[in-house]
Write an enzyme that holds these catalytic residues in place. Structure first.
Site, PDB file in Angstrom:
ATOM      1  N   HIS A 195       0.812  -1.226   0.000  1.00  0.00           N
ATOM      2  CA  HIS A 195       0.000   0.000   0.000  1.00  0.00           C
ATOM      3  C   HIS A 195       0.846   1.278   0.000  1.00  0.00           C
ATOM      4  O   HIS A 195       0.334   2.361  -0.222  1.00  0.00           O
ATOM      5  CB  HIS A 195      -1.002  -0.008   1.170  1.00  0.00           C
ATOM      6  N   ASP A 225       0.024  -7.691   1.415  1.00  0.00           N
ATOM      7  CA  ASP A 225       0.413  -6.289   1.569  1.00  0.00           C
ATOM      8  C   ASP A 225       1.933  -6.135   1.573  1.00  0.00           C
ATOM      9  O   ASP A 225       2.503  -5.411   2.391  1.00  0.00           O
ATOM     10  CB  ASP A 225      -0.181  -5.688   2.851  1.00  0.00           C
ATOM     11  N   SER A 332       4.642   2.506   7.952  1.00  0.00           N
ATOM     12  CA  SER A 332       4.315   1.352   7.112  1.00  0.00           C
ATOM     13  C   SER A 332       5.505   0.947   6.247  1.00  0.00           C
ATOM     14  O   SER A 332       6.121   1.780   5.584  1.00  0.00           O
ATOM     15  CB  SER A 332       3.128   1.679   6.206  1.00  0.00           C
TER      16      SER A 332
END
Length: 389
Positions: A195, A225, A332
């Site tokens: 992402h 992911d 992230s």
């Protein structure tokens, strides 16, 4: 002083102890000779030792060469006690043999110990030279990036691992995305979340020393992911050590490193709060982009609850490590590190209150990371283009 030597003619009633030994029959006895010692003196010849004479012992002498042995009291002062018996062959004393027997195994053990130490030391040195680690750990899946004396020390872990964590800026059609990544090869392979780079038209990467690179996407896996990108014209980069997430326990010390809100090289610490959390994330990058542009983190669901907005209809679920180390948007794709400096997870989701006020803002200790063993199992696929290609 009592004389123990008698003159000629004084042995009428006693048998001459030297009878049968002609070489001494005519030799006069020197009266000034001292009395014999309390032990049998060594005689010339091959014999090296004799047994001591004790009171009442009987000396055995042959009556004639090759004849039978006679006995006479020794050391009684009544004649004959001072006579020296002929040389008697004695067996070698066993003590030296026993000492040699003891020295043999001891010397062998010492030699073995020296050889083992040399081999062990050489092996450890060889491994250190090959791995560049301060300490070598026997496990094939876990090494020690920091010295054993610094295990769990956040400052030492940060100093060792931070050079392997980068900031990622992805340019999108509708804006930009900021995230983190972990260097896994010296020529610039970097792991991150899907992402972070999904839908990007260009990717810029900044390393901990401030150098900037352009990167290309190698492979993506939206169901986990995960993504793999590769820097252009990079070499000599500091690589991270991928650990073993199967050995992680609740309560273990962990360190999170990333670039939350573009603050490069931010370090936080905490513990592992839970294992095998089912985390559901969106596979639709536009859904996540909308939430991030509104100031929130990447939307996810866990335990039946929805965090950071709507995940949309296209989702995927994976098992995650839960940590209370502070994570914020921009973490992230960054590193979750164990007490030895090994990467045990890729940070992927965190709770972020978009509507928080100054009195309620701050991390609430809800962060999730993709276990590194899941990443390693997917690495070959990512290098081949990933499951989304």
């Amino acid at each position: 002083m009592t004389e123990s030597i008698r003159r000629s003619g004084e042995y009428e009633n006693h048998e001459n102890p030297y009878q049968g030994a002609p070489q001494h029959a005519s030799a006069p006895v020197n009266p000034e000779w001292p009395p014999p010692p309390a032990y049998q003196p060594a005689a010339p010849g091959p014999v090296e030792s004799r047994q001591p004479a004790e009171a009442g012992a009987m000396w055995q002498t042959p009556a004639q060469p090759g004849g039978a042995w006679n006995t006479a009291p020794a050391g009684d002062g009544n004649g004959g006690g001072t006579a020296l018996p002929p040389p008697v062959a004695a067996e070698p004393a066993p003590v030296p043999a026993r000492r040699r027997a003891r020295r043999g195994p001891m010397a062998l053990l010492a030699a073995v110990a020296i050889v083992a130490a040399a081999i062990g030391g050489g092996t450890a040195y060889g491994i250190q030279e090959l791995t560049g680690k301060d300490e070598v750990v026997a496990s094939s899946t876990t090494t020690s990036v920091v010295p054993s004396s610094k295990t769990g020390d956040v400052a030492s872990i940060a100093a060792a691992v931070s050079p392997s964590v980068v900031e990622i800026q992805a340019t999108l059609g509708s804006g930009s995305s900021t995230g983190s990544g972990v260097i896994i090869t010296s020529d610039g392979e970097i792991l991150t979340n899907n992402h972070v780079i999904a839908g990007a038209s260009s990717i810029k990467v900044q390393t901990s020393d401030g150098k900037e690179y352009t990167a290309k996407v190698v492979g993506t896996d939206s169901k986990k992911d995960l993504a793999l990108i590769k820097l252009e014209n990079a070499s000599g980069l500091k690589t991270a050590t991928l650990g073993n997430s199967d050995g992680v326990k609740v309560g273990d010390t962990v360190v999170a490193i990333g670039s939350p809100e573009g603050l490069t090289g931010t370090v936080t610490s905490g513990i592992v709060s839970a294992l095998d959390r089912d985390v559901t994330v969106s596979t639709d990058e536009s859904q996540g982009r909308q939430q991030q542009q509104q100031g929130g983190g990447w939307p996810f669901e866990s335990g039946g609850q929805e965090f950071n907005g709507d995940t949309g209809s296209s989702t995927t679920t994976y098992k995650a490590l839960q940590t209370d180390a502070s994570l914020n948007p921009g973490n992230s794709g960054g590193a979750l590190v164990d007490a030895n400096g090994n990467i045990i997870g890729i940070n992927s989701a965190m709770y972020s209150a978009a509507d928080a006020t100054s009195s309620t803002a701050g991390s609430v200790g809800l962060g999730f990371a993709i276990p590194i063993n899941t990443v390693k199992a997917d690495l070959a696929s990512l290098r081949a283009g990933g499951s989304d290609s």
